[in-house]
Design a protein around this motif. Structure first.
Motif, PDB file in Angstrom:
ATOM      1  N   VAL A  62       0.867  -1.180   0.000  1.00  0.00           N
ATOM      2  CA  VAL A  62       0.000   0.000   0.000  1.00  0.00           C
ATOM      3  C   VAL A  62       0.904   1.230   0.000  1.00  0.00           C
ATOM      4  O   VAL A  62       1.820   1.333   0.829  1.00  0.00           O
ATOM      5  CB  VAL A  62      -0.920   0.027   1.239  1.00  0.00           C
ATOM      6  N   VAL A  64       1.647   5.315   0.337  1.00  0.00           N
ATOM      7  CA  VAL A  64       1.219   6.611   0.856  1.00  0.00           C
ATOM      8  C   VAL A  64       2.113   7.673   0.236  1.00  0.00           C
ATOM      9  O   VAL A  64       3.336   7.659   0.431  1.00  0.00           O
ATOM     10  CB  VAL A  64       1.319   6.671   2.395  1.00  0.00           C
ATOM     11  N   ILE A  79      -0.286   9.051   9.347  1.00  0.00           N
ATOM     12  CA  ILE A  79       0.496   7.876   8.950  1.00  0.00           C
ATOM     13  C   ILE A  79       0.238   6.725   9.917  1.00  0.00           C
ATOM     14  O   ILE A  79       0.088   5.563   9.508  1.00  0.00           O
ATOM     15  CB  ILE A  79       1.992   8.214   8.908  1.00  0.00           C
ATOM     16  N   ILE A  82      -3.077   5.028   9.096  1.00  0.00           N
ATOM     17  CA  ILE A  82      -2.996   4.164   7.917  1.00  0.00           C
ATOM     18  C   ILE A  82      -2.211   2.898   8.246  1.00  0.00           C
ATOM     19  O   ILE A  82      -2.592   1.793   7.852  1.00  0.00           O
ATOM     20  CB  ILE A  82      -2.341   4.921   6.745  1.00  0.00           C
ATOM     21  N   GLN A  83      -1.113   3.047   8.985  1.00  0.00           N
ATOM     22  CA  GLN A  83      -0.296   1.899   9.351  1.00  0.00           C
ATOM     23  C   GLN A  83      -1.082   0.899  10.185  1.00  0.00           C
ATOM     24  O   GLN A  83      -0.943  -0.320  10.005  1.00  0.00           O
ATOM     25  CB  GLN A  83       0.946   2.366  10.121  1.00  0.00           C
ATOM     26  N   CYS A  86      -3.154  -1.138   7.857  1.00  0.00           N
ATOM     27  CA  CYS A  86      -2.306  -2.053   7.096  1.00  0.00           C
ATOM     28  C   CYS A  86      -1.902  -3.255   7.949  1.00  0.00           C
ATOM     29  O   CYS A  86      -1.915  -4.404   7.471  1.00  0.00           O
ATOM     30  CB  CYS A  86      -1.055  -1.323   6.597  1.00  0.00           C
ATOM     31  N   LYS A  91      -1.049  -5.895   5.341  1.00  0.00           N
ATOM     32  CA  LYS A  91      -0.438  -5.170   4.231  1.00  0.00           C
ATOM     33  C   LYS A  91       0.859  -4.507   4.680  1.00  0.00           C
ATOM     34  O   LYS A  91       1.088  -4.284   5.867  1.00  0.00           O
ATOM     35  CB  LYS A  91      -1.394  -4.090   3.697  1.00  0.00           C
ATOM     36  N   MET A  93       3.084  -1.044   4.234  1.00  0.00           N
ATOM     37  CA  MET A  93       2.946   0.343   3.808  1.00  0.00           C
ATOM     38  C   MET A  93       4.272   0.880   3.278  1.00  0.00           C
ATOM     39  O   MET A  93       5.308   0.753   3.931  1.00  0.00           O
ATOM     40  CB  MET A  93       2.461   1.199   4.979  1.00  0.00           C
ATOM     41  N   ILE A  95       6.026   4.502   2.007  1.00  0.00           N
ATOM     42  CA  ILE A  95       5.816   5.946   2.081  1.00  0.00           C
ATOM     43  C   ILE A  95       6.755   6.645   1.114  1.00  0.00           C
ATOM     44  O   ILE A  95       7.963   6.407   1.115  1.00  0.00           O
ATOM     45  CB  ILE A  95       6.052   6.488   3.502  1.00  0.00           C
ATOM     46  N   GLY A 306      -7.635   4.708   5.000  1.00  0.00           N
ATOM     47  CA  GLY A 306      -7.044   3.396   4.748  1.00  0.00           C
ATOM     48  C   GLY A 306      -8.081   2.302   4.617  1.00  0.00           C
ATOM     49  O   GLY A 306      -7.995   1.455   3.707  1.00  0.00           O
TER      50      GLY A 306
END
Length: 350
Positions: A62, A64, A79, A82-83, A86, A91, A93, A95, A306
């Motif tokens: 994924v 970002v 962040i 989103i993490q 994931c 998933k 991540m 960046i 996310g």
């Protein structure tokens, strides 16, 4: 780095047999499969992402695309949100930091798509409009803390108007009526939205804002965006008609305002109540008393964007506004009796 050939040689099987195991084939005996897996472990062999792509399997990656987000301490919570998603979905991540440069963003998008990422999220450190170049193809995409107009992707942003309303409600419900608003930089999306929410709350309480007390406490273009803040505070206290409460555009501004007031011999909240914005805890929890503020929901913005892009990528594009909620600490109190009497006397003279 070990290759599939090395694994086949160590396990005493053909490359085709190793390939079948990597692809999850069931036609390999359990004994042979175990021998191949042991060979992989002993050689520290990991199937490459490129190989998984060629087999048409999801990469689990994924992307970002961040704009100065990794170097902005408070909004880096996006962040983290989103993490978290994931990790929950298994998933990985990646960046890419643009530094605010469109050409870098374009290169990052191309690179991430070449890696066959499963989704791309664009994230900014403050609420603003962006232009997303049409290079994404069919890759699921979402925007975090930013928006397009018109929108093509789901975009998750803070409810800044609701936040301005909440900040005003904090002091209005504490019986303040003489309220100043030191705003963020002119032209920012959040600046206009929060002012709109502030004015709505004031109308609902039958209070007319003093236009001389609606001042920008931050300015663009200076090395220090608050270089004129002391002058702005001086304007608020230049006459006997003074505010009993001050709303600030963010917690950094609120902290400086508190220090400026203290140098003038004024106490917070006994003489003046202060409300910040962000709930940047390195500030809001470190001040004494703790700063009453309105929280920007950075982590929630990250989580929602996310989850949408990874779990609801086929859903229609929409704009999600995340509430900004008040956080009560110690910098707001009811106006002191002496301050109220002085204000009433001055208004009677007018």
């Amino acid at each position: 780095m070990a290759t599939i050939h090395d694994v086949a040689e160590r396990a005493g099987v053909s490359i085709k047999t190793v390939s079948r195991v990597l692809n999850g084939g069931t036609e390999v005996s359990e004994k042979t499969r175990t021998r191949i897996e042991q060979a992989m472990r002993s050689l520290e062999f990991t199937p490459s992402a490129a190989a998984r792509m060629l087999r048409g399997r999801p990469t689990g990656l994924v992307a970002v695309i961040a704009e100065k987000l990794t170097t902005t301490p408070d909004s880096s919570e996006i962040i983290k949100g989103i993490q978290l998603v994931c990790e929950q979905l298994g998933k990985v991540m990646l960046i890419g930091e643009t530094g605010g440069h469109a050409d870098v963003a374009n290169r990052l998008v191309a690179d991430m798509r070449e890696r066959r990422v499963e989704a791309i999220l664009f994230a900014t450190p403050f609420h603003r409009e962006v232009t997303v170049e049409p290079l994404l193809g069919s890759t699921p995409t979402a925007l975090a803390n930013c928006f397009e107009a018109p929108s093509r992707y789901t975009q998750v942003v803070p409810d800044d108007e609701g936040g301005g309303y909440a900040a005003a409600q904090i002091v209005l419900q504490a019986d303040h009526r003489d309220i100043a608003f030191l705003q963020l930089i002119p032209g920012m999306v959040a600046t206009g939205l929060r002012l709109r929410g502030f004015e709505r709350a004031m109308r609902e309480h039958g209070v007319t804002p003093n236009p001389d007390w609606l001042i920008h406490g931050a300015e663009a273009g200076d090395a220090d965006e608050f270089s004129h803040l002391a002058d702005a505070v001086d304007r608020l206290f230049a006459s006997d008609n003074r505010p009993t409460a001050i709303l600030c555009g963010n917690d950094k501004m609120a902290m400086r305002v508190i220090f400026i007031l203290q140098r003038r011999g004024l106490r917070v909240p006994a003489d003046v109540s202060i409300v910040g914005f962000d709930d940047f805890r390195l500030i809001s929890e470190a001040l004494d008393p703790g700063l009453t503020t309105v929280a920007l929901p950075y982590r929630e913005i990250g989580e929602l964007s996310g989850r949408h892009v990874l779990e609801q990528s086929s859903a229609p594009a929409t704009t999600i506004r995340v509430p900004c909620v008040p956080v009560m600490r110690g910098t707001v109190a009811a106006p002191s009796a002496s301050a109220v009497q002085a204000m009433q006397a001055m208004k009677a003279k007018r």
